[in-house]
Scaffold this motif. Structure first.
Motif, mmCIF file in Angstrom:
data_model
loop_
_atom_site.group_PDB
_atom_site.id
_atom_site.type_symbol
_atom_site.label_atom_id
_atom_site.label_comp_id
_atom_site.label_asym_id
_atom_site.label_seq_id
_atom_site.Cartn_x
_atom_site.Cartn_y
_atom_site.Cartn_z
ATOM 1 N N SER A 16 11.364 -33.936 -47.205
ATOM 2 C CA SER A 16 10.942 -33.335 -48.466
ATOM 3 C C SER A 16 9.451 -33.023 -48.422
ATOM 4 O O SER A 16 8.627 -33.897 -48.141
ATOM 5 C CB SER A 16 11.244 -34.289 -49.626
ATOM 6 O OG SER A 16 10.765 -33.753 -50.837
ATOM 7 N N VAL A 17 9.100 -31.776 -48.704
ATOM 8 C CA VAL A 17 7.695 -31.353 -48.645
ATOM 9 C C VAL A 17 6.850 -32.096 -49.678
ATOM 10 O O VAL A 17 5.716 -32.496 -49.399
ATOM 11 C CB VAL A 17 7.591 -29.828 -48.862
ATOM 12 C CG1 VAL A 17 6.137 -29.393 -49.020
ATOM 13 C CG2 VAL A 17 8.229 -29.087 -47.692
ATOM 14 N N PHE A 18 7.405 -32.292 -50.868
ATOM 15 C CA PHE A 18 6.664 -32.964 -51.943
ATOM 16 C C PHE A 18 7.131 -34.409 -52.111
ATOM 17 O O PHE A 18 7.001 -34.991 -53.189
ATOM 18 C CB PHE A 18 6.835 -32.190 -53.255
ATOM 19 C CG PHE A 18 6.361 -30.766 -53.185
ATOM 20 C CD1 PHE A 18 5.016 -30.453 -53.260
ATOM 21 C CD2 PHE A 18 7.272 -29.717 -53.009
ATOM 22 C CE1 PHE A 18 4.577 -29.141 -53.187
ATOM 23 C CE2 PHE A 18 6.845 -28.408 -52.941
ATOM 24 C CZ PHE A 18 5.490 -28.110 -53.016
ATOM 25 N N GLY A 19 7.660 -34.984 -51.042
ATOM 26 C CA GLY A 19 8.243 -36.322 -51.112
ATOM 27 C C GLY A 19 7.307 -37.465 -50.826
ATOM 28 O O GLY A 19 7.751 -38.616 -50.734
ATOM 29 N N GLY A 20 6.006 -37.195 -50.662
ATOM 30 C CA GLY A 20 5.055 -38.266 -50.423
ATOM 31 C C GLY A 20 5.358 -39.034 -49.147
ATOM 32 O O GLY A 20 5.930 -38.506 -48.196
ATOM 33 N N ASP A 71 -10.290 -38.850 -35.090
ATOM 34 C CA ASP A 71 -11.115 -39.518 -36.088
ATOM 35 C C ASP A 71 -11.027 -38.876 -37.472
ATOM 36 O O ASP A 71 -11.851 -39.150 -38.334
ATOM 37 C CB ASP A 71 -12.578 -39.518 -35.626
ATOM 38 C CG ASP A 71 -13.109 -38.101 -35.395
ATOM 39 O OD1 ASP A 71 -12.283 -37.156 -35.391
ATOM 40 O OD2 ASP A 71 -14.325 -37.934 -35.215
ATOM 41 N N ARG A 72 -10.026 -38.039 -37.722
ATOM 42 C CA ARG A 72 -9.976 -37.349 -39.013
ATOM 43 C C ARG A 72 -8.552 -37.276 -39.536
ATOM 44 O O ARG A 72 -7.657 -36.755 -38.864
ATOM 45 C CB ARG A 72 -10.551 -35.938 -38.884
ATOM 46 C CG ARG A 72 -10.632 -35.185 -40.206
ATOM 47 C CD ARG A 72 -11.622 -34.036 -40.090
ATOM 48 N NE ARG A 72 -11.194 -33.049 -39.136
ATOM 49 C CZ ARG A 72 -10.574 -31.919 -39.477
ATOM 50 N NH1 ARG A 72 -10.312 -31.664 -40.738
ATOM 51 N NH2 ARG A 72 -10.225 -31.052 -38.540
ATOM 52 N N ALA A 73 -8.346 -37.812 -40.766
ATOM 53 C CA ALA A 73 -7.036 -37.771 -41.415
ATOM 54 C C ALA A 73 -7.041 -36.653 -42.456
ATOM 55 O O ALA A 73 -8.082 -36.280 -43.001
ATOM 56 C CB ALA A 73 -6.722 -39.106 -42.071
ATOM 57 N N LEU A 74 -5.854 -36.135 -42.742
ATOM 58 C CA LEU A 74 -5.721 -35.028 -43.693
ATOM 59 C C LEU A 74 -4.534 -35.302 -44.604
ATOM 60 O O LEU A 74 -3.456 -35.679 -44.138
ATOM 61 C CB LEU A 74 -5.502 -33.708 -42.949
ATOM 62 C CG LEU A 74 -5.275 -32.463 -43.811
ATOM 63 C CD1 LEU A 74 -6.585 -32.060 -44.491
ATOM 64 C CD2 LEU A 74 -4.755 -31.314 -42.969
ATOM 65 N N GLN A 75 -4.747 -35.138 -45.908
ATOM 66 C CA GLN A 75 -3.641 -35.287 -46.849
ATOM 67 C C GLN A 75 -2.826 -34.010 -46.871
ATOM 68 O O GLN A 75 -3.354 -32.917 -47.011
ATOM 69 C CB GLN A 75 -4.158 -35.577 -48.258
ATOM 70 C CG GLN A 75 -3.029 -35.697 -49.290
ATOM 71 C CD GLN A 75 -3.530 -36.005 -50.687
ATOM 72 O OE1 GLN A 75 -4.224 -36.984 -50.889
ATOM 73 N NE2 GLN A 75 -3.181 -35.159 -51.651
ATOM 74 N N LEU A 76 -1.521 -34.170 -46.720
ATOM 75 C CA LEU A 76 -0.635 -33.012 -46.791
ATOM 76 C C LEU A 76 -0.337 -32.697 -48.255
ATOM 77 O O LEU A 76 -1.194 -32.886 -49.115
ATOM 78 C CB LEU A 76 0.643 -33.291 -46.002
ATOM 79 C CG LEU A 76 0.458 -33.427 -44.487
ATOM 80 C CD1 LEU A 76 1.798 -33.704 -43.828
ATOM 81 C CD2 LEU A 76 -0.155 -32.171 -43.899
ATOM 82 N N SER A 77 0.848 -32.241 -48.550
ATOM 83 C CA SER A 77 1.206 -31.815 -49.896
ATOM 84 C C SER A 77 1.001 -32.922 -50.928
ATOM 85 O O SER A 77 1.132 -34.110 -50.636
ATOM 86 C CB SER A 77 2.677 -31.392 -49.930
ATOM 87 O OG SER A 77 3.016 -30.651 -48.794
ATOM 88 N N GLN A 78 0.703 -32.508 -52.159
ATOM 89 C CA GLN A 78 0.725 -33.448 -53.270
ATOM 90 C C GLN A 78 2.181 -33.862 -53.513
ATOM 91 O O GLN A 78 3.113 -33.239 -53.013
ATOM 92 C CB GLN A 78 0.161 -32.788 -54.527
ATOM 93 C CG GLN A 78 -1.305 -32.396 -54.428
ATOM 94 C CD GLN A 78 -1.734 -31.580 -55.641
ATOM 95 O OE1 GLN A 78 -1.418 -30.401 -55.762
ATOM 96 N NE2 GLN A 78 -2.441 -32.227 -56.550
ATOM 97 N N MET A 127 2.581 -42.595 -52.491
ATOM 98 C CA MET A 127 1.418 -41.712 -52.406
ATOM 99 C C MET A 127 1.718 -40.478 -51.554
ATOM 100 O O MET A 127 2.719 -40.427 -50.846
ATOM 101 C CB MET A 127 0.234 -42.465 -51.814
ATOM 102 C CG MET A 127 -0.216 -43.667 -52.621
ATOM 103 S SD MET A 127 -1.648 -44.479 -51.869
ATOM 104 C CE MET A 127 -0.956 -44.999 -50.300
ATOM 105 N N ALA A 128 0.819 -39.506 -51.661
ATOM 106 C CA ALA A 128 0.941 -38.312 -50.829
ATOM 107 C C ALA A 128 0.793 -38.699 -49.359
ATOM 108 O O ALA A 128 0.048 -39.620 -49.010
ATOM 109 C CB ALA A 128 -0.116 -37.286 -51.216
ATOM 110 N N ARG A 129 1.487 -37.994 -48.507
ATOM 111 C CA ARG A 129 1.480 -38.313 -47.077
ATOM 112 C C ARG A 129 0.196 -37.814 -46.416
ATOM 113 O O ARG A 129 -0.330 -36.760 -46.765
ATOM 114 C CB ARG A 129 2.695 -37.657 -46.420
ATOM 115 C CG ARG A 129 2.793 -37.923 -44.931
ATOM 116 C CD ARG A 129 3.948 -37.150 -44.329
ATOM 117 N NE ARG A 129 3.831 -37.060 -42.896
ATOM 118 C CZ ARG A 129 4.517 -36.206 -42.148
ATOM 119 N NH1 ARG A 129 5.363 -35.379 -42.713
ATOM 120 N NH2 ARG A 129 4.354 -36.181 -40.840
ATOM 121 N N GLN A 130 -0.289 -38.587 -45.457
ATOM 122 C CA GLN A 130 -1.449 -38.192 -44.674
ATOM 123 C C GLN A 130 -1.073 -38.138 -43.196
ATOM 124 O O GLN A 130 -0.208 -38.883 -42.742
ATOM 125 C CB GLN A 130 -2.613 -39.170 -44.872
ATOM 126 C CG GLN A 130 -3.252 -39.101 -46.256
ATOM 127 C CD GLN A 130 -4.571 -39.858 -46.309
ATOM 128 O OE1 GLN A 130 -4.868 -40.685 -45.463
ATOM 129 N NE2 GLN A 130 -5.380 -39.553 -47.312
#
Length: 312
Positions: free
Chosen positions: A135-139, A179-186, A170-173
């Protein structure tokens, strides 16, 4: 009177030297011929000698970059799917905005209820969008639908919109680089709840006051007009989500391009150790063939200059 001297008898050392030249030349020609055919320095790691361990380490790092490149490509595709879902949500919000505006302008709510129901169904479909089974918005709990589709009447009979959402955490990262994390979809709750809350409160008002059908009186028209700032705020929220998605997609693309540049650099390093320069091999092969011919010629002359020719 001049004396004609007999030819000198070849020594064992001279014979061995000439024979060694022939054998060495044959081996060098065979090696260079194989390299010219395979375009590889050696057939196996043993053939690389001291460079073998460095070659293995370099190829392992190249493979790591290749795997990360595939992951980043997948994340790019995921971002595109998310963008399509947000576009669908944005279209539903605009549809409701237009329907309310038309009802106010014409003082007639014909088609308004249908527009609200259709927009709600569209929002639920977008909220449950999946990519690669997730799920894209599934956290962080990305497996399973994050919303439970409901009708407007069902939403209106519930205390709030909570029953329409599943707790996804929470939103998935993800890690773009070491050395860099990014939050994906809300999460679906963050993106879709404002719109569902707006639609729900419209139906609650309608059930309590007057049906939004046919000709509208002044009071109903004024109430609908008072809802325009609310739907505008929902629309701005969708725009913000779309902008965030675009930013994430760009970061993923930048990371992918940088990763591919590093991967290509390591691939070139591996190629430099593993592959041969065909022009250089051709030159060496020509020289080896000339050297072999010279050694063979000398050996052919020396092998007849031995004592056997004189004791027979």
């Amino acid at each position: 009177m001049s004396t004609i001297l007999p030819p000198r008898i070849s020594t064992p050392n001279a014979m061995l030297g000439a024979y060694s030249g022939v054998i060495t030349g044959q081996g060098e020609i065979a090696k260079l011929s194989r390299q010219a055919s395979s375009q590889k320095v050696a057939q196996d790691l043993q053939g690389f000698g001291a460079d073998a361990s460095r070659l293995v380490s370099t190829k392992a790092l190249e493979d790591r970059f290749e795997r990360r490149s595939e992951t980043l490509k997948s994340l790019e595709a995921r971002a595109e799917v998310e963008a399509a879902a947000l576009d669908s949500l944005g279209g539903a919000v605009q549809q409701v905005r237009d329907a309310i505006g038309n009802a106010i302008a014409n003082q007639n709510a014909a088609g308004l209820r249908e527009a609200l129901e259709l927009a709600l169904a569209t929002a639920f479909n977008a909220a449950n969008t999946t990519y690669a089974g997730e799920s894209v918005f599934g956290g962080i709990r990305g497996y399973g639908e994050p919303t439970v589709p409901r009708s407007l009447d069902q939403l209106a009979t519930e205390p709030d919109s909570d029953l329409a959402f599943v707790d996804t955490g929470m939103a998935r990262q993800v890690k773009l680089e070491d050395d860099r994390a990014l939050q994906l979809s809300q999460t679906a709750d963050e993106v879709f709840r404002p719109f569902l809350d707006f639609l729900r409160q419209v139906r609650v008002w309608e059930n309590t006051n007057a049906p939004l059908q046919g000709s509208l009186n002044a009071a109903t028209t004024n109430w609908l007009r008072s809802q325009l700032p609310g739907i505008d705020a929902v629309q701005r929220g969708v725009f913000d989500s779309q902008a965030a998605n675009g930013t994430v997609a760009k970061q993923i693309e930048t990371a992918r391009l940088a990763n591919e540049a590093r991967r290509d650099a390591f691939a070139k390093a591996v190629s430099g150790q593993e592959n041969v320069d065909l022009a250089e091999v051709a030159a060496k092969l020509s020289a080896a063939q000339l050297q072999y011919q010279a050694s063979a010629s000398i050996f052919g002359q020396l092998k007849d200059l031995n004592l056997l020719q004189f004791i027979r």
